[in-house]
Design a protein around this motif. Structure first.
Motif, PDB file in Angstrom:
ATOM      1  N   PHE A 111       0.814  -1.207   0.000  1.00  0.00           N
ATOM      2  CA  PHE A 111       0.000   0.000   0.000  1.00  0.00           C
ATOM      3  C   PHE A 111       0.853   1.266   0.000  1.00  0.00           C
ATOM      4  O   PHE A 111       0.705   2.129  -0.839  1.00  0.00           O
ATOM      5  N   CYS A 112       1.762   1.375   0.952  1.00  0.00           N
ATOM      6  CA  CYS A 112       2.558   2.596   1.032  1.00  0.00           C
ATOM      7  C   CYS A 112       3.971   2.370   0.528  1.00  0.00           C
ATOM      8  O   CYS A 112       4.790   3.279   0.602  1.00  0.00           O
ATOM      9  N   ARG A 113       4.276   1.172   0.047  1.00  0.00           N
ATOM     10  CA  ARG A 113       5.572   0.870  -0.558  1.00  0.00           C
ATOM     11  C   ARG A 113       6.732   0.970   0.427  1.00  0.00           C
ATOM     12  O   ARG A 113       7.851   1.255   0.059  1.00  0.00           O
ATOM     13  N   ASP A 118      14.200   0.229   3.558  1.00  0.00           N
ATOM     14  CA  ASP A 118      14.144   1.657   3.886  1.00  0.00           C
ATOM     15  C   ASP A 118      14.773   1.957   5.228  1.00  0.00           C
ATOM     16  O   ASP A 118      15.234   3.065   5.463  1.00  0.00           O
ATOM     17  N   SER A 234       9.294  14.201   6.535  1.00  0.00           N
ATOM     18  CA  SER A 234       9.261  12.795   6.144  1.00  0.00           C
ATOM     19  C   SER A 234      10.190  11.956   6.997  1.00  0.00           C
ATOM     20  O   SER A 234      10.139  10.741   6.948  1.00  0.00           O
TER      21      SER A 234
ATOM     22  N   VAL B 142       6.212   8.925  -2.182  1.00  0.00           N
ATOM     23  CA  VAL B 142       5.076   8.023  -2.335  1.00  0.00           C
ATOM     24  C   VAL B 142       3.866   8.733  -1.762  1.00  0.00           C
ATOM     25  O   VAL B 142       3.903   9.213  -0.642  1.00  0.00           O
ATOM     26  N   TYR B 144      -0.011   8.077  -0.800  1.00  0.00           N
ATOM     27  CA  TYR B 144      -0.907   6.938  -0.648  1.00  0.00           C
ATOM     28  C   TYR B 144      -2.017   7.299   0.316  1.00  0.00           C
ATOM     29  O   TYR B 144      -1.942   8.254   1.053  1.00  0.00           O
ATOM     30  N   ARG B 151       5.179   9.839   1.976  1.00  0.00           N
ATOM     31  CA  ARG B 151       6.433   9.496   2.608  1.00  0.00           C
ATOM     32  C   ARG B 151       7.470   9.372   1.526  1.00  0.00           C
ATOM     33  O   ARG B 151       7.153   9.186   0.359  1.00  0.00           O
ATOM     34  N   VAL B 152       8.698   9.445   1.946  1.00  0.00           N
ATOM     35  CA  VAL B 152       9.776   9.324   0.976  1.00  0.00           C
ATOM     36  C   VAL B 152      10.395   7.954   1.143  1.00  0.00           C
ATOM     37  O   VAL B 152      10.719   7.544   2.246  1.00  0.00           O
ATOM     38  N   GLN B 153      10.522   7.250   0.063  1.00  0.00           N
ATOM     39  CA  GLN B 153      11.157   5.946   0.182  1.00  0.00           C
ATOM     40  C   GLN B 153      12.578   6.036  -0.331  1.00  0.00           C
ATOM     41  O   GLN B 153      12.924   6.936  -1.078  1.00  0.00           O
ATOM     42  N   SER B 154      13.369   5.082   0.085  1.00  0.00           N
ATOM     43  CA  SER B 154      14.788   5.185  -0.247  1.00  0.00           C
ATOM     44  C   SER B 154      15.090   4.598  -1.611  1.00  0.00           C
ATOM     45  O   SER B 154      16.046   4.980  -2.257  1.00  0.00           O
TER      46      SER B 154
END
Lengths: 464, 189
Positions: A111-113, A118, A234, B142, B144, B151-154
């Protein structure tokens, strides 16, 4: 037409007085009464994981703190994490030229990847069970405090028991000036072995020394970073993300960790008065069938209405209510005026048909398999009362006169019907099936009073 | 900006490396589609206010709309070029009006991207999310959830190379393909 689908329109009164729609009520066939969720005791049947549907016993669940051993929740959005596989190329440490491909696994949220990569967690080499459990940094301290309290409790219990035994007089007036009582009594064999044991136990139980954690006033001063550096949103966890990991409560998103999924329970209901089971579901978590299902909708005729009526203040209008018979026996239904005094909910006057209504039995070939319903001509119907008849359903027309100018129109009446106990109880004197006449108070919300005038806030202009 | 006179140009003259554009897709205006891009049937690409340039290795699925919309109060002299980078995925039902999209983005099903937003690289717009404020989304963002949380993904999202290869082989078996109307003119020295 949509009014037919709204299940909160027709409310039945439970035996305790609470009004609930028929779909939320249970029917106890021993007490012959409707039961709502408050009149019913809820018992835990089994624990299972909502994702992998694995059944767990209560003892096992308690040991695992009600968490599933296999499934994980995404710390970012609380959905279920799924395992993904990738291949990496690993160079052989001994021979730099040889490379082998290996499959590694990591957890990812669809859903939020969010992925375990991470938070810089190393990829797992096995598909399941590779994730290391998070260590609670305060685990030792909390364990120590728990044990301290358990020992305290034990000591108190021993002291309580000692008092009980000590109350019995020994008939020996030996003064205890020199502390010789117990010694002398032991020599003479006077003390009972039980009290001896207790005394020994009390001496043995030594409560450990727990140093108190004192709250101190000395706090570190706030670092200047809070004023000078920009806040990157974030990177900071939200409160719900933080509280989901109670042991850690990480402030940075890079410290988030997947938590194990919470188990959910399957429950069974029991009538509070007669202690009989009302619902008992199947053991298998993936099955939705019930072993015992005594719900109101299977025994009480269901009342609905299709078309929202045109309601005007002080004018009589016709409302068609549908009655559906859920049983396989022909049912005789009477609609009687409500005998509840000072019913604040009722806002309309009601004229009910005086004759008895006959409902055809439920034919499963029609309702479940869609075959043609049998012709309703077997029943002689008064067309002014029974507007239509289809299989086990009839439409009854009643006359409603709202007594309020605006707002919801509620009507109340008593539904009196026969209930036939299909499965006879062992205790009953009659060997065959027994029939009872049951009455239930029904409230129906017919909708808003429509204004036939232009403005709703001008009570002066009203049709008379 | 001709409407009804549809011309789309293939970047490479070599057809082996060409894009796979189904005949049932709706293309209007001046559109350039890069190599190996797959455009499914029922996709809509409308270049109203200016040309659209789509890069390589993109995947444009059914019922997705890529529209370079003509803003009514803008003067007709300015031409807005919509530039879409490489390796993007436009999932089913997505609606895109953004003028600048970078590489490796994934626009999931039924999302809406307004004209003022700009996507950099590796962004993922989740299903049913509507983003139309004037902002350049940072890389690897991202979006959602029903509240459009971010959020920021790496990592960048994985590319769909396998899917593209498969589609390039299978789609011509079941659909008629569009032929390019014009190849790119040679650049002046």
């Amino acid at each position: 037409m949509a009014a037919y689908m709204e299940w909160e329109r027709c409310l039945l009164d439970c035996s305790c007085g609470v009004s609930e729609p028929i779909s939320r009520l249970y029917f106890c066939r021993y007490c012959l009464k409707l039961r709502c969720r408050e009149c019913v005791s809820h018992e835990v049947d089994s624990h299972y994981c909502p994702n992998c549907l694995e059944n767990t016993t209560s003892a096992e669940a308690k040991m695992r703190k009600n968490r599933c051993p296999n499934c994980f929740d995404c710390p970012s959005c609380k959905h279920t994490l799924s395992t993904r596989a990738t291949t990496t190329v690993i160079t052989d440490p001994t021979d730099k030229t040889k490379t082998t491909t290996k499959k590694v696994y990591y957890l990812a949220c669809g859903f939020c990847r969010w992925t375990t990569r991470d938070v810089a967690m190393p990829d797992m080499t096995v598909a399941t069970g590779g994730l290391k459990e998070l260590e609670n940094p305060h685990a030792n301290w909390i364990g120590g405090v728990l044990e301290y309290y358990m020992e305290l409790g034990q000591l108190e219990k021993v002291q309580r028991d000692k008092k009980k035994y000590a109350k019995r007089k020994t008939h020996l007036n030996l003064s205890d000036k020199y502390g010789l009582t117990s010694v002398v009594a032991k020599k003479r064999g006077m003390l009972s072995p039980a009290s001896l044991q207790l005394k020994e136990q009390a001496d043995k139980v030594k409560v450990r020394d727990i140093s108190n954690r004192d709250a101190s006033d000395a706090v570190e001063p706030l670092s200047q970073d809070y004023y000078t550096t920009d806040c990157i949103l974030s990177d900071i966890t939200t409160i719900s993300q933080r509280l989901a990991l109670v042991e850690l409560q990480p402030e940075q998103t890079k410290n988030l960790f997947p938590s194990r999924k919470l188990l959910i329970i399957r429950r069974s209901h029991r009538c509070k008065e007669c202690e009989h089971n009302l619902t008992k579901s199947d053991f298998n978590p993936s099955s939705i069938k019930f072993k015992i299902q005594m719900v109101a909708i299977q025994h009480i005729p269901e009342i609905r209405f299709i078309k929202p009526p045109m309601l005007v203040f002080n004018e009589e209008s016709e409302v068609v209510l549908t009655l559906t018979n859920p049983t396989v026996i022909q049912s005789h239904v009477n609609l009687l005026p409500s005998n509840k005094e000072n019913d604040k909910l009722v806002t309309a006057e009601l004229v009910l048909p005086s004759s008895e209504l006959i409902l055809a039995p439920k034919d499963e070939t029609v309702t479940d398999y869609g075959e043609e319903p049998s012709d309703g001509s077997a029943y002689q119907d008064d067309p002014s009362i029974v507007t239509f008849r289809k299989a086990n359903k009839i439409g009854v027309s009643v006359k409603v006169k709202p007594t309020i100018e605006s707002g919801n129109v509620w009507i109340a009446f008593i539904l009196s019907h026969q209930y036939t106990n299909m499965t006879p109880m062992l205790k009953s004197e009659s060997s065959g099936v027994s029939t009872f006449q049951l009455e239930h108070l029904v409230h129906v919300n017919l909708g808003q009073v429509s204004d036939s005038t232009a403005g709703s806030h001008s009570p002066g202009s009203r049709p008379n | 900006m001709g409407q009804g006179h549809s011309r789309w140009r293939k970047r490479w003259q070599n057809r082996r490396q060409g894009a796979v554009v189904c005949a049932e897709s709706d293309l209007q205006g001046d559109i350039t589609i890069g190599a190996k891009t797959v455009v499914h049937p029922k996709a809509t690409i409308i270049a109203e206010a200016g040309p659209i340039i789509i890069g390589d290795y993109n995947l444009i699925e059914e019922q997705s709309h890529i529209i370079n919309k003509k803003v009514t109060d803008a003067d007709g002299s300015t031409m807005c070029v919509m530039i879409i980078g490489n390796h993007n995925v436009f999932e089913v039902g997505s609606y895109v009006e953004a003028l600048k999209i970078g590489d490796g983005n994934v626009l999931e099903a039924k999302c809406k991207l307004g004209r003022l937003t700009e996507l950099t690289n590796g962004c993922i717009i989740g299903p049913m999310c509507e983003v139309n404020i004037q902002e350049t989304l940072p890389e690897n963002t991202v979006i959602y959830g029903s509240n459009c949380n971010r959020r920021v993904q790496s990592d960048r999202p994985p590319t769909q190379a396998l899917q593209l290869e498969f589609l390039a082989k299978i789609l011509p078996n079941y659909h008629h393909l569009r032929r390019p109307t014009k190849t790119l003119p040679k650049l002046n020295p």
